[in-house]
Design a protein around this motif. Structure first.
Motif, PDB file in Angstrom:
ATOM      1  N   PRO A 117      41.604  66.137  55.024  1.00  0.00           N
ATOM      2  CA  PRO A 117      42.258  64.850  54.779  1.00  0.00           C
ATOM      3  C   PRO A 117      41.285  63.672  54.671  1.00  0.00           C
ATOM      4  CG  PRO A 117      43.488  66.099  56.392  1.00  0.00           C
ATOM      5  CD  PRO A 117      42.214  66.862  56.141  1.00  0.00           C
ATOM      6  N   PHE A 118      40.221  63.709  55.492  1.00  0.00           N
ATOM      7  CA  PHE A 118      39.223  62.634  55.399  1.00  0.00           C
ATOM      8  C   PHE A 118      38.534  62.637  54.039  1.00  0.00           C
ATOM      9  CE2 PHE A 118      34.853  61.167  55.635  1.00  0.00           C
ATOM     10  CZ  PHE A 118      35.033  59.877  56.116  1.00  0.00           C
ATOM     11  N   LEU A 119      38.056  63.803  53.619  1.00  0.00           N
ATOM     12  CA  LEU A 119      37.333  63.892  52.354  1.00  0.00           C
ATOM     13  C   LEU A 119      38.240  63.585  51.169  1.00  0.00           C
ATOM     14  CD1 LEU A 119      35.174  67.063  53.075  1.00  0.00           C
ATOM     15  CD2 LEU A 119      34.373  64.691  52.922  1.00  0.00           C
ATOM     16  N   LEU A 120      39.508  64.003  51.245  1.00  0.00           N
ATOM     17  CA  LEU A 120      40.437  63.700  50.158  1.00  0.00           C
ATOM     18  C   LEU A 120      40.683  62.203  50.056  1.00  0.00           C
ATOM     19  CD1 LEU A 120      42.372  64.683  47.935  1.00  0.00           C
ATOM     20  CD2 LEU A 120      44.161  64.787  49.687  1.00  0.00           C
ATOM     21  N   THR A 121      40.953  61.563  51.178  1.00  0.00           N
ATOM     22  CA  THR A 121      41.198  60.118  51.155  1.00  0.00           C
ATOM     23  C   THR A 121      39.967  59.378  50.654  1.00  0.00           C
ATOM     24  OG1 THR A 121      42.702  60.394  53.033  1.00  0.00           O
ATOM     25  CG2 THR A 121      41.995  58.151  52.517  1.00  0.00           C
ATOM     26  N   GLN A 122      38.794  59.814  51.089  1.00  0.00           N
ATOM     27  CA  GLN A 122      37.553  59.201  50.618  1.00  0.00           C
ATOM     28  C   GLN A 122      37.410  59.363  49.106  1.00  0.00           C
ATOM     29  OE1 GLN A 122      33.350  59.395  52.593  1.00  0.00           O
ATOM     30  NE2 GLN A 122      33.547  61.241  51.346  1.00  0.00           N
ATOM     31  N   ALA A 130      45.517  48.175  46.108  1.00  0.00           N
ATOM     32  CA  ALA A 130      45.511  47.215  47.207  1.00  0.00           C
ATOM     33  C   ALA A 130      46.892  47.217  47.855  1.00  0.00           C
ATOM     34  CB  ALA A 130      45.165  45.825  46.693  1.00  0.00           C
ATOM     35  N   GLY A 131      46.925  47.302  49.174  1.00  0.00           N
ATOM     36  CA  GLY A 131      48.201  47.341  49.883  1.00  0.00           C
ATOM     37  C   GLY A 131      48.848  48.710  49.942  1.00  0.00           C
ATOM     38  N   ALA A 132      48.138  49.754  49.526  1.00  0.00           N
ATOM     39  CA  ALA A 132      48.685  51.115  49.560  1.00  0.00           C
ATOM     40  C   ALA A 132      48.840  51.602  50.999  1.00  0.00           C
ATOM     41  CB  ALA A 132      47.782  52.060  48.778  1.00  0.00           C
ATOM     42  N   ARG A 133      49.498  52.734  51.157  1.00  0.00           N
ATOM     43  CA  ARG A 133      49.701  53.357  52.466  1.00  0.00           C
ATOM     44  C   ARG A 133      49.106  54.764  52.445  1.00  0.00           C
ATOM     45  NH1 ARG A 133      53.919  50.079  54.688  1.00  0.00           N
ATOM     46  NH2 ARG A 133      53.562  48.088  53.621  1.00  0.00           N
ATOM     47  N   VAL A 134      48.450  55.127  53.538  1.00  0.00           N
ATOM     48  CA  VAL A 134      47.957  56.486  53.742  1.00  0.00           C
ATOM     49  C   VAL A 134      48.637  57.023  54.996  1.00  0.00           C
ATOM     50  CG1 VAL A 134      45.968  57.967  54.194  1.00  0.00           C
ATOM     51  CG2 VAL A 134      45.740  55.983  52.655  1.00  0.00           C
ATOM     52  N   ALA A 135      49.395  58.095  54.857  1.00  0.00           N
ATOM     53  CA  ALA A 135      50.138  58.693  55.970  1.00  0.00           C
ATOM     54  C   ALA A 135      49.532  60.046  56.296  1.00  0.00           C
ATOM     55  CB  ALA A 135      51.613  58.844  55.600  1.00  0.00           C
ATOM     56  N   ALA A 174      40.570  48.522  55.527  1.00  0.00           N
ATOM     57  CA  ALA A 174      41.291  47.313  55.957  1.00  0.00           C
ATOM     58  C   ALA A 174      41.099  46.144  55.003  1.00  0.00           C
ATOM     59  CB  ALA A 174      40.845  46.917  57.361  1.00  0.00           C
ATOM     60  N   ASP A 175      39.901  46.003  54.437  1.00  0.00           N
ATOM     61  CA  ASP A 175      39.643  44.832  53.599  1.00  0.00           C
ATOM     62  C   ASP A 175      40.418  44.851  52.296  1.00  0.00           C
ATOM     63  OD1 ASP A 175      38.245  46.911  52.442  1.00  0.00           O
ATOM     64  OD2 ASP A 175      36.395  45.773  52.130  1.00  0.00           O
ATOM     65  N   ARG A 176      41.048  45.974  51.982  1.00  0.00           N
ATOM     66  CA  ARG A 176      41.891  46.062  50.782  1.00  0.00           C
ATOM     67  C   ARG A 176      43.378  46.058  51.129  1.00  0.00           C
ATOM     68  NH1 ARG A 176      39.884  51.304  48.097  1.00  0.00           N
ATOM     69  NH2 ARG A 176      41.589  50.803  46.670  1.00  0.00           N
ATOM     70  N   GLY A 177      43.691  45.799  52.393  1.00  0.00           N
ATOM     71  CA  GLY A 177      45.084  45.720  52.812  1.00  0.00           C
ATOM     72  C   GLY A 177      45.785  47.056  52.829  1.00  0.00           C
ATOM     73  N   ILE A 178      45.025  48.154  52.947  1.00  0.00           N
ATOM     74  CA  ILE A 178      45.600  49.497  52.951  1.00  0.00           C
ATOM     75  C   ILE A 178      45.931  49.902  54.381  1.00  0.00           C
ATOM     76  CG2 ILE A 178      45.159  51.934  52.464  1.00  0.00           C
ATOM     77  CD1 ILE A 178      43.373  50.988  50.127  1.00  0.00           C
ATOM     78  N   VAL A 179      47.179  50.306  54.606  1.00  0.00           N
ATOM     79  CA  VAL A 179      47.663  50.696  55.925  1.00  0.00           C
ATOM     80  C   VAL A 179      47.493  52.205  56.079  1.00  0.00           C
ATOM     81  CG1 VAL A 179      49.679  50.819  57.444  1.00  0.00           C
ATOM     82  CG2 VAL A 179      49.315  48.800  55.999  1.00  0.00           C
ATOM     83  N   ILE A 212      56.788  54.382  57.481  1.00  0.00           N
ATOM     84  CA  ILE A 212      55.752  54.050  56.503  1.00  0.00           C
ATOM     85  C   ILE A 212      56.089  52.753  55.782  1.00  0.00           C
ATOM     86  CG2 ILE A 212      54.707  54.788  54.320  1.00  0.00           C
ATOM     87  CD1 ILE A 212      55.108  57.714  55.351  1.00  0.00           C
ATOM     88  N   ASP A 213      57.332  52.635  55.323  1.00  0.00           N
ATOM     89  CA  ASP A 213      57.743  51.455  54.572  1.00  0.00           C
ATOM     90  C   ASP A 213      57.726  50.190  55.432  1.00  0.00           C
ATOM     91  OD1 ASP A 213      58.107  53.050  52.356  1.00  0.00           O
ATOM     92  OD2 ASP A 213      60.287  53.226  52.607  1.00  0.00           O
TER      93      ASP A 213
END
Length: 233
Positions: A117-122, A130-135, A174-179, A212-213
């Motif tokens: 999951p770390f490598l995929l998200t990277q 910007a403002g996306a969500r990663v669950a 965080a600097d891209r507003g991604i939760v 998430i929402d």
């Protein structure tokens, strides 16, 4: 009408992953569903026919960095960005006993549940809007505070590591507003959870999507359950 979210769900061929795909499509979102062998994912292929143009299937072997790289390269061909990444794919090796836990189980669990999951998200980070969500789908068995007995050691160790992945990604993005959230779905009636579990996949996913929402930047890096309640680390 609201703009459809662009979503990617890993481990989407069954259980919680399939339920995520079904709920997101029902809500009008566009979904990229990944699994090891898309051609053998009968339920997903049936959904492709029901939602033409809104569901794409791509192969992903999360334990293999080359597969992650291939997905990152192919994704722009079917999707121009991501608003939601659901890191659902994972593995649990049952029947492990202290004194005979195989090193291969630990390696496989770590690669599937934490480093994958770390490598995929990277790898997909530049495609996250910007403002996306990663669950990140975690587990109460990854909670060090809640540990009561020696059980499922390679799963527990790897899920605890995945929780650190969530905390690190929350800061990196965080600097891209991604939760970024670590989410405990509860005890769910899946192949992993068993037939006697408390929740159906539909119930768990409906709750998780509400969490998430409803999450904001102040929640990024938190460990929450399907009701939005804090899970101890």
């Amino acid at each position: 009408m609201p703009t459809p979210r662009r979503c990617l769900v890993t481990g989407a061929n069954r259980g919680l992953g399939l339920a995520f795909v079904q709920h997101l499509l029902a809500g009008g979102d566009d979904v990229v569903a990944t699994c090891r062998q898309p051609g053998r994912a009968a339920a997903l292929n049936a959904l492709v026919g029901e939602h033409p143009g809104h569901l794409h299937l791509l192969p992903l072997e999360l334990r293999e960095p080359r597969s992650i790289e291939a997905l990152a390269h192919e994704l722009p061909l079917v999707c121009d960005g991501l608003d939601l990444l659901v890191n659902n794919a994972g593995v649990l090796h049952s029947g492990e006993r202290f004194g005979s836990v195989p090193a291969a189980n630990l390696d496989d669990s770590f690669r599937s549940n934490a480093s994958g999951p770390f490598l995929l998200t990277q790898a997909l980070s530049k495609q996250l809007a910007a403002g996306a969500r990663v669950a990140n789908l975690s587990s109460s068995w990854g909670s060090i505070t809640s540990l009561e007995a020696f059980r499922t050691p390679t799963y527990a160790i790897s899920k605890a590591a995945q929780n650190m992945v969530t905390a690190l990604l929350a800061r990196a993005l965080a600097d891209r507003g991604i939760v970024v959230l670590a989410l405990n779905p509860g005890w769910v009636r899946t192949e992993m959870g068993g037939a006697h579990a408390e929740l159906s996949p539909d119930e768990a996913v409906a709750g998780l999507l509400e969490v998430i929402d409803g999450a904001g930047m102040a929640d990024s890096g938190r460990f929450l359950d399907w009701r939005g309640e804090d899970v101890p680390w």
